[in-house]
Design a protein around this motif. Structure first.
Motif, PDB file in Angstrom:
ATOM      1  N   LEU A 160       0.824  -1.207   0.000  1.00  0.00           N
ATOM      2  CA  LEU A 160       0.000   0.000   0.000  1.00  0.00           C
ATOM      3  C   LEU A 160       0.858   1.256   0.000  1.00  0.00           C
ATOM      4  CD1 LEU A 160      -2.903  -0.848   2.471  1.00  0.00           C
ATOM      5  CD2 LEU A 160      -3.064  -0.464   0.016  1.00  0.00           C
ATOM      6  N   ALA A 161       1.944   1.223   0.764  1.00  0.00           N
ATOM      7  CA  ALA A 161       2.829   2.393   0.807  1.00  0.00           C
ATOM      8  C   ALA A 161       3.435   2.666  -0.559  1.00  0.00           C
ATOM      9  CB  ALA A 161       3.927   2.186   1.846  1.00  0.00           C
ATOM     10  N   LEU A 162       3.843   1.629  -1.257  1.00  0.00           N
ATOM     11  CA  LEU A 162       4.408   1.806  -2.589  1.00  0.00           C
ATOM     12  C   LEU A 162       3.359   2.330  -3.565  1.00  0.00           C
ATOM     13  CD1 LEU A 162       6.764   1.497  -4.551  1.00  0.00           C
ATOM     14  CD2 LEU A 162       6.066  -0.880  -4.882  1.00  0.00           C
ATOM     15  N   PHE A 163       2.155   1.793  -3.499  1.00  0.00           N
ATOM     16  CA  PHE A 163       1.106   2.218  -4.420  1.00  0.00           C
ATOM     17  C   PHE A 163       0.710   3.672  -4.169  1.00  0.00           C
ATOM     18  CE2 PHE A 163      -3.239   2.416  -6.116  1.00  0.00           C
ATOM     19  CZ  PHE A 163      -2.994   1.947  -7.397  1.00  0.00           C
ATOM     20  N   VAL A 164       0.623   4.053  -2.896  1.00  0.00           N
ATOM     21  CA  VAL A 164       0.316   5.446  -2.557  1.00  0.00           C
ATOM     22  C   VAL A 164       1.400   6.373  -3.096  1.00  0.00           C
ATOM     23  CG1 VAL A 164       0.194   7.062  -0.607  1.00  0.00           C
ATOM     24  CG2 VAL A 164      -1.112   4.966  -0.548  1.00  0.00           C
ATOM     25  N   SER A 165       2.650   5.991  -2.907  1.00  0.00           N
ATOM     26  CA  SER A 165       3.768   6.818  -3.370  1.00  0.00           C
ATOM     27  C   SER A 165       3.793   6.936  -4.887  1.00  0.00           C
ATOM     28  CB  SER A 165       5.092   6.232  -2.887  1.00  0.00           C
ATOM     29  OG  SER A 165       5.103   6.129  -1.488  1.00  0.00           O
ATOM     30  N   LEU A 166       3.591   5.824  -5.573  1.00  0.00           N
ATOM     31  CA  LEU A 166       3.594   5.852  -7.033  1.00  0.00           C
ATOM     32  C   LEU A 166       2.413   6.643  -7.585  1.00  0.00           C
ATOM     33  CD1 LEU A 166       4.699   2.200  -7.886  1.00  0.00           C
ATOM     34  CD2 LEU A 166       5.961   4.303  -8.325  1.00  0.00           C
ATOM     35  N   THR A 167       1.288   6.587  -6.925  1.00  0.00           N
ATOM     36  CA  THR A 167       0.114   7.349  -7.373  1.00  0.00           C
ATOM     37  C   THR A 167       0.368   8.838  -7.233  1.00  0.00           C
ATOM     38  OG1 THR A 167      -1.334   5.518  -6.722  1.00  0.00           O
ATOM     39  CG2 THR A 167      -2.368   7.647  -7.062  1.00  0.00           C
ATOM     40  N   ALA A 168       0.926   9.249  -6.105  1.00  0.00           N
ATOM     41  CA  ALA A 168       1.227  10.673  -5.910  1.00  0.00           C
ATOM     42  C   ALA A 168       2.289  11.141  -6.893  1.00  0.00           C
ATOM     43  CB  ALA A 168       1.689  10.919  -4.470  1.00  0.00           C
TER      44      ALA A 168
END
Length: 194
Positions: A1-9
């Motif tokens: 989730l942390a990676l997906f949040v970072s990549l989305t931002a």
């Protein structure tokens, strides 16, 4: 989730800035029309990518509900935390959209140039994992601060760091103002170059 949040931002920045050099070239028929405001093109691209980013964050919210059984109340700060990123991104898009008309090869370089900040912006790792002697570099990188703030409000239940937010908003506003001034001063020459 942390990676997906970072990549989305980070994707909001990279998609908008990556497409910016081709905005005017791809819509050269609008340049010849006097009544069309060309400055709308970078704004439209940002808004389009903002909708995609919204869908990405919606997926994260559903995943948080499934994995954690609830959402932290700090998720409400997400639009506020994204504001400096939008200002910074739009300023860069204005500059690169104008530059892309005069230097056609800049579009090829931007793809590579946008990848470098991804590795320097704590997308794949938290800032706390960086050696203490080098954390100052992360703290002056606006993209790293925004990515860290987005992770904080969405995953950690942490309220935004208001000092960093104020500094980021000033940086983003200054970038937007400089990019818009550059774009408005150079747009009269677009028709001559195209």
């Amino acid at each position: 989730l942390a990676l997906f949040v970072s990549l989305t931002a980070f994707g909001l920045f990279s998609e908008t800035v990556g497409a910016a050099p081709q905005l005017i070239l791809g819509n050269s028929n609008y340049v010849k029309r006097v009544v069309f405001p060309l400055e709308v093109l970078p704004v439209a691209r940002l808004l389009s990518n903002l909708v995609q980013t919204g869908f990405g964050f919606a997926i994260v919210l559903v995943a948080l509900l499934v994995v954690r059984g609830g959402l932290p109340w700090t998720v409400l700060w997400l639009p506020v935390v994204l504001l400096p990123l939008c200002l910074l991104t739009l300023g860069c898009a204005f500059f690169l959209a104008s530059l892309g008309v005069f230097v056609r090869d800049v579009g090829h370089v931007i793809g590579f140039a946008v990848t470098m900040p991804m590795f320097l912006s704590a997308v794949f790792y938290p800032v706390s994992s960086v050696p203490v002697d080098w954390q100052w570099a992360m703290n002056i990188n606006p993209l790293a601060v925004v990515v860290e703030e987005v992770r904080g409000v969405m995953l950690d239940g942490r309220s935004p760091d208001w000092a960093a937010f104020g500094l980021l908003t000033l940086t983003g506003g200054a970038t937007l103002a400089a990019g818009l001034v550059w774009f408005m001063r150079s747009k009269n020459a677009f028709a001559d170059v195209l």
